[in-house]
Design a protein around this motif. Structure first.
Motif, PDB file in Angstrom:
ATOM      1  N   GLY A  82       9.662   1.223  -7.935  1.00 41.82           N
ATOM      2  CA  GLY A  82       8.526   1.423  -7.217  1.00 41.82           C
ATOM      3  C   GLY A  82       8.315   2.551  -6.233  1.00 41.82           C
ATOM      4  O   GLY A  82       8.502   3.644  -6.572  1.00 41.82           O
ATOM      5  N   ARG A  83       8.046   2.346  -5.030  1.00 39.49           N
ATOM      6  CA  ARG A  83       7.833   3.475  -4.017  1.00 39.49           C
ATOM      7  C   ARG A  83       9.097   4.236  -3.664  1.00 39.49           C
ATOM      8  O   ARG A  83       9.313   5.267  -3.107  1.00 39.49           O
ATOM      9  CB  ARG A  83       7.203   3.064  -2.833  1.00 39.49           C
ATOM     10  N   TRP A  84      10.480   3.622  -4.103  1.00 42.61           N
ATOM     11  CA  TRP A  84      11.676   4.049  -3.945  1.00 42.61           C
ATOM     12  C   TRP A  84      12.159   5.149  -4.958  1.00 42.61           C
ATOM     13  O   TRP A  84      13.268   5.692  -5.061  1.00 42.61           O
ATOM     14  CB  TRP A  84      12.879   3.096  -3.891  1.00 42.61           C
ATOM     15  N   ARG A  85      11.178   5.337  -5.898  1.00 46.36           N
ATOM     16  CA  ARG A  85      11.262   6.144  -7.214  1.00 46.36           C
ATOM     17  C   ARG A  85      11.563   7.614  -6.614  1.00 46.36           C
ATOM     18  O   ARG A  85      10.920   7.922  -5.748  1.00 46.36           O
ATOM     19  CB  ARG A  85      10.233   6.311  -8.216  1.00 46.36           C
ATOM     20  N   HIS A 112      10.563  -2.734  -2.953  1.00 40.62           N
ATOM     21  CA  HIS A 112       9.998  -1.645  -3.334  1.00 40.62           C
ATOM     22  C   HIS A 112       8.642  -1.416  -3.882  1.00 40.62           C
ATOM     23  O   HIS A 112       7.980  -0.491  -4.222  1.00 40.62           O
ATOM     24  CB  HIS A 112      11.232  -0.751  -4.007  1.00 40.62           C
TER      25      HIS A 112
END
Length: 197
Positions: A82-85, A112
């Motif tokens: 998710g946004r931690w990629r 995430h």
């Protein structure tokens, strides 16, 4: 028929502490050098009837450099973060320490906004269980170390938290044998001679 699936961990493209979630960078020179050092040991796996790889550039490049000409399998992609990629674990921890703690503690957590560890393991296990037995007994799959870890947790029917206790080194091989729902971890090390007292 029993399958033999050999996972080859992709060569590294960065130092361990600089690894990023869902890292899509290609192999760097150090990674290419690693592959060249082991190519003679791993090239015999190209004789497998089916050869696969995860969609990351380093997995594809590792498979090609070893002569496997692998078929990309989307199910072997890394966990959707998710946004931690693109972040390192340290960067995610600095931004969202409580969310990272929750993710590490609960295999069903998705703070995430991506895929949970449980879902990731199930996806990789689903791929393993659907390998076509009729096409041959030997399969090689080049994948990210995280994917190999997920496959091992699934094959051993271990608790998801076991994932954090498995260390998969770049260019290491791991073999599972069996068929859908019945997998065994296999060690093929050279036999040792008993010591003489």
């Amino acid at each position: 028929m029993q399958l033999r699936v050999t996972f080859v961990a992709a060569a590294r493209s960065t130092p361990l502490l600089a690894e990023r979630f869902e890292d899509d960078r290609p192999l760097d020179q150090a990674g290419w050098d690693e592959v060249q050092r082991v190519v003679q040991d791993l090239i015999p796996l190209a004789a497998a009837e089916l050869r696969y790889c995860s969609p990351t550039p380093r997995s594809r490049a590792t498979g090609d450099a070893l002569g496997y000409t692998p078929l990309v399998q989307l199910a072997l992609r890394d966990c959707d973060m998710g946004r931690w990629r693109g972040l390192t674990l340290g960067e995610a921890m600095a931004r969202e320490p409580e969310a990272v703690d929750a993710w590490l503690a609960d295999p069903h957590a998705t703070p995430h906004g991506g895929e949970s560890l449980h879902e990731f393991i199930a996806r990789v296990g689903g791929w393993l269980d659907t390998r076509p037995v009729e096409d041959g007994g030997r399969i090689v799959a080049v994948a990210e170390p995280s994917v190999v870890r997920a496959a091992l947790v699934y094959a051993l029917k271990a608790p998801p938290s076991t994932y954090w206790n498995i260390d998969v080194r770049p260019l290491s091989t791991t073999v599972v044998t069996g068929r859908a729902g019945r997998w065994n971890l296999r060690f093929d090390g050279a036999p040792t001679q008993p010591s003489r007292a």
